[in-house]
Design an enzyme around this catalytic site. Structure first.
Site, PDB file in Angstrom:
ATOM      1  N   GLU A  69      -9.344 -14.847  27.172  1.00 31.40           N
ATOM      2  CA  GLU A  69     -10.565 -15.364  26.534  1.00 31.40           C
ATOM      3  C   GLU A  69     -11.588 -14.261  26.260  1.00 31.40           C
ATOM      4  O   GLU A  69     -12.342 -14.324  25.291  1.00 31.40           O
ATOM      5  CB  GLU A  69     -11.204 -16.460  27.394  1.00 31.40           C
ATOM      6  N   PHE A  96     -11.995 -30.184  39.269  1.00 32.58           N
ATOM      7  CA  PHE A  96     -11.023 -29.144  38.934  1.00 32.58           C
ATOM      8  C   PHE A  96     -11.452 -28.437  37.646  1.00 32.58           C
ATOM      9  O   PHE A  96     -11.741 -29.074  36.639  1.00 32.58           O
ATOM     10  CB  PHE A  96      -9.633 -29.772  38.755  1.00 32.58           C
ATOM     11  N   GLN A  97     -11.512 -27.127  37.698  1.00 35.17           N
ATOM     12  CA  GLN A  97     -11.910 -26.266  36.572  1.00 35.17           C
ATOM     13  C   GLN A  97     -13.301 -26.590  36.045  1.00 35.17           C
ATOM     14  O   GLN A  97     -13.558 -26.541  34.839  1.00 35.17           O
ATOM     15  CB  GLN A  97     -10.861 -26.324  35.458  1.00 35.17           C
ATOM     16  N   LYS A 102     -15.058 -33.360  28.091  1.00 33.86           N
ATOM     17  CA  LYS A 102     -13.856 -33.963  27.514  1.00 33.86           C
ATOM     18  C   LYS A 102     -14.117 -35.368  26.972  1.00 33.86           C
ATOM     19  O   LYS A 102     -13.669 -35.715  25.868  1.00 33.86           O
ATOM     20  CB  LYS A 102     -12.737 -34.005  28.556  1.00 33.86           C
ATOM     21  N   MET A 146     -15.634   9.664  30.888  1.00 30.77           N
ATOM     22  CA  MET A 146     -17.090   9.758  30.877  1.00 30.77           C
ATOM     23  C   MET A 146     -17.653   9.821  32.300  1.00 30.77           C
ATOM     24  O   MET A 146     -18.580  10.586  32.574  1.00 30.77           O
ATOM     25  CB  MET A 146     -17.662   8.548  30.128  1.00 30.77           C
TER      26      MET A 146
HETATM   27  C1  LIG Z   1     -15.948  -3.021  31.945  1.00 34.96           C
HETATM   28  C2  LIG Z   1     -16.485  -1.684  32.331  1.00 34.96           C
HETATM   29  N1  LIG Z   1     -16.248  -1.179  33.548  1.00 34.96           N
HETATM   30  C3  LIG Z   1     -16.724   0.042  33.893  1.00 34.96           C
HETATM   31  C4  LIG Z   1     -17.480   0.767  33.015  1.00 34.96           C
HETATM   32  C5  LIG Z   1     -18.050   2.123  33.421  1.00 34.96           C
HETATM   33  N2  LIG Z   1     -17.505   3.193  32.587  1.00 34.96           N
HETATM   34  C6  LIG Z   1     -18.152   3.695  31.515  1.00 34.96           C
HETATM   35  S1  LIG Z   1     -17.308   4.858  30.710  1.00 34.96           S
HETATM   36  C7  LIG Z   1     -16.028   4.758  31.802  1.00 34.96           C
HETATM   37  C8  LIG Z   1     -14.808   5.622  31.647  1.00 34.96           C
HETATM   38  C9  LIG Z   1     -14.009   5.243  30.459  1.00 34.96           C
HETATM   39  O1  LIG Z   1     -12.744   5.864  30.544  1.00 34.96           O
HETATM   40  P1  LIG Z   1     -11.734   5.855  29.363  1.00 34.96           P
HETATM   41  O2  LIG Z   1     -11.626   4.502  28.778  1.00 34.96           O
HETATM   42  O3  LIG Z   1     -10.464   6.477  29.791  1.00 34.96           O
HETATM   43  O4  LIG Z   1     -12.454   6.706  28.252  1.00 34.96           O
HETATM   44  P2  LIG Z   1     -12.899   8.233  28.196  1.00 34.96           P
HETATM   45  O5  LIG Z   1     -14.281   8.320  28.757  1.00 34.96           O
HETATM   46  O6  LIG Z   1     -11.905   9.023  28.983  1.00 34.96           O
HETATM   47  O7  LIG Z   1     -12.868   8.522  26.729  1.00 34.96           O
HETATM   48  C10 LIG Z   1     -16.296   3.817  32.790  1.00 34.96           C
HETATM   49  C11 LIG Z   1     -15.401   3.502  33.923  1.00 34.96           C
HETATM   50  C12 LIG Z   1     -17.727   0.187  31.742  1.00 34.96           C
HETATM   51  N3  LIG Z   1     -18.465   0.797  30.810  1.00 34.96           N
HETATM   52  N4  LIG Z   1     -17.193  -1.016  31.412  1.00 34.96           N
END
Ligand SMILES: Cc1ncc(C[n+]2csc(CCOP(=O)(O)OP(=O)(O)O)c2C)c(N)n1
Length: 560
Positions: free
Chosen positions: A50, A112-113, A162, A471
């Site tokens: 979803e 439920f749900q 529902k 990042m």
């Molecule tokens: C749902 C979610 N969880 C955690 C984060 C924190 N976060 C921001 S950037 C990042 C790293 C992203 O890694 P990747 O997708 O491998 O991309 P890269 O930075 O290596 O290009 C994280 C964990 C986020 N933005 N969104």
């Protein structure tokens, strides 16, 4: 003639010209699905999660300018939509999210749900409704679409118990949406305000236009161009505003903020007037607030009065639609001649372009993005995940037109880009679509490969595979002494085999010389393709402003 609530639901979608609906079924929404079965004019897209349905609806909305629509069952189906709803809320995306609900008599019994989705989504929706009576379905849906798409757009949740969808009544469609009392859509600003803004522009020696996503929402890109040329002002566009002003225009100075360009950040630091249009002074833009635009008067033009002066002090507040206001300003604002400020900014722009080591012989993520730009001639729709991939895409792909850059700006949602690409591709079937992804982010909604294959979508996923959550790793390198806690993701699936397992194509690229041909091949394939680019593992995004620092402290990496 009496018809059921579920039939009314489908009729309402028709009245709202909904051509596509993303979703996932479940017990309490079977009556709705049963009616959708025969609705051949509404394309139902079954996502595999979803969250992806909400992101796909969001990507569709951003690519087309129409309202995105998604549908989930009660309880876990509804809560799985929450991230996608919050994402749309933060970026002001028009969306209507339908959720099923347990029958009215069971609400509040931990049935439920059962989940209180209107309660859960209250802080992340523009408005939400629990429909308690079959006779209210049509008026509520009409209102939901109206609210989602007008003023400052946003997501609206419609929760349908529902028994409400199985009830039977006479269908009546309200030709005019029953708008809630007090709901106002500001368009034009009063002339006194416009006059004040025009005077501030007239006396300014160093103006800077700061344009955000509001430009794209209101379709104000032409007015912005004429306005910028009339007053000869440099223009910076936020991440959300990319494409709202042509990146190839000499006045464009790039994106501001944490990973903004040196020139945009210095322009803020040195300007005497900021003309903010449809931008909300996000903390990723302002950096340390005390150091932000220290010498400038601020004109803030925004549709949402609540956004004005929320983050910075504003001298002239102008509430209204960006396009309408720019039109008003163009009627009164005097042409402003070029001066030393323009020469200064243009020189700085030439000498401070974002760059990277082009001679290392190692595959660089920036190079991959540049090549996607070259091959697609800047005409592709680019979605992104979140992280370095998002910043490389925004810094190295040049956007001349709106609705070509689709990215999670406000919430920063990993896992957004791929389902958004699916929505964008369905909305714009003739476009070349690339999701520029990280190897971490793509795994958050990788199951949507099944959706893309089933829908026969030629979506391209360019994974900038650094085997890190890049990042976060970059911050750990720079500010935590290289203690890479929780960010090393060397245990990876073989993305080529993974693509093939889903019935898609996969191409692995390790060397710079193979990049271009791989991109060309991916575009020529009629179906989803994963491009697995094994890039320099510890490459960083530059420029960068350290968290908590003023944006005048922009570090340029290689050049500094
Ligand atoms: C749902 C979610 N969880 C955690 C984060 C924190 N976060 C921001 S950037 C990042 C790293 C992203 O890694 P990747 O997708 O491998 O991309 P890269 O930075 O290596 O290009 C994280 C964990 C986020 N933005 N969104």
């Amino acid at each position: 003639m009496k018809i059921s609530g579920s039939e009314i639901f489908v009729e309402c979608l028709r009245k709202e010209n909904v051509e596509i609906l993303f979703g996932y079924p479940g017990g309490v929404v079977i009556p709705l699905f049963d009616k959708l079965y025969d609705a051949h004019d509404i394309h139902f897209v079954l996502t595999r999660h979803e969250q992806a349905a909400a992101h796909a609806a969001d990507g569709y909305a951003r690519a087309t300018g129409k309202t995105g629509v998604c549908l989930a069952t009660s309880g876990p189906g509804a809560t799985n939509l929450v991230t996608g709803i919050a994402n749309a809320y933060m970026d002001s995306i028009p969306m209507v999210a339908f959720t099923g609900q347990v029958p009215m008599s069971l609400i509040g019994t931990d049935a439920f749900q059962e989940a209180d989705i209107t309660g859960i989504t209250r802080p992340i929706t523009k408005h939400n409704f629990l429909i308690s009576d079959t006779s209210k379905i049509a008026s509520t849906i009409s209102q939901a679409f109206y609210i989602a798409s007008t003023g400052r757009p946003g997501p609206v949740v419609v929760d349908l118990p529902k028994d409400v969808s199985t009830g039977v009544i006479d269908f009546e469609w309200p030709e005019v949406p029953p708008v809630p009392k007090g709901y106002k859509i500001p368009k034009y600003a009063d002339t006194a305000c416009i006059g004040e803004a025009a005077e501030a522009i007239r006396v300014s020696k160093k103006p800077l236009i700061y344009a955000g996503g509001g430009i794209i929402i209101s379709g104000a890109e032409k007015e912005l161009l004429v306005f910028a040329e009339r007053i000869n002002a440099p223009v910076t566009t936020t991440l959300m505003g990319l494409g709202g002003f042509p990146a190839s225009h000499p006045y464009w100075v790039g994106m501001p903020g944490m990973h903004g360009t040196y020139t945009a950040n210095m322009a803020f630091t040195e300007c005497d007037l900021v003309i903010a249009v449809g931008a909300r002074f996000d903390d990723r833009v302002t950096g340390k607030i005390e150091g932000f635009a220290p010498n400038a008067k601020i004109i803030h033009i925004d549709m949402d009065p609540a956004a004005i002066a929320k983050n910075v002090e504003v001298d002239i507040a102008v509430v209204g639609d960006a396009r309408a206001i720019l039109g008003q300003l163009l009627e009164v604002v005097e042409p402003r001649g070029r001066n030393g400020w323009n020469d200064y900014i243009e020189k700085m722009k030439k000498t401070h372009q974002p760059t990277y080591d082009r001679d290392s012989g190692i595959l660089k993520p920036q190079y991959v993005v540049e090549q996607i730009y070259e091959v697609t001639k800047g005409e592709a729709i680019i979605t992104t995940e979140v992280g370095q991939n998002q910043m490389f895409a925004s810094l190295y792909y040049k956007f001349d037109k709106p609705r070509r850059f689709i990215s999670s700006g406000g919430l920063g949602t990993m896992g957004y880009g791929f389902p958004a690409a699916i929505g964008a591709q369905l909305g714009k079937p003739d476009a070349v679509v690339f999701d520029i992804a990280g190897d971490g982010s793509i795994q958050m909604n990788i199951q949507e490969l099944a959706t893309a294959v089933e829908q026969k979508l030629p979506v391209n996923i360019a994974i900038l595979n650094n085997q890190y959550l890049g990042m976060v790793r970059q911050w750990q390198e720079l500010f935590y002494n290289k203690r890479y806690s929780g960010t090393c993701i060397e245990c990876q699936p073989d993305f080529v085999k993974l693509a093939e397992a889903y019935g898609a194509h996969g191409i692995r690229v390790d060397k710079p010389e193979d990049v271009r041909a791989a991109i060309e091949k991916a575009i020529s394939i009629d179906g989803p393709v994963i491009l697995d680019f094994h890039v320099d593992r510890e490459e960083n995004v530059w420029p960068m402003v350290a968290p908590g620092a003023p944006i005048s402290d922009t570090m340029e990496g290689l050049l500094s």
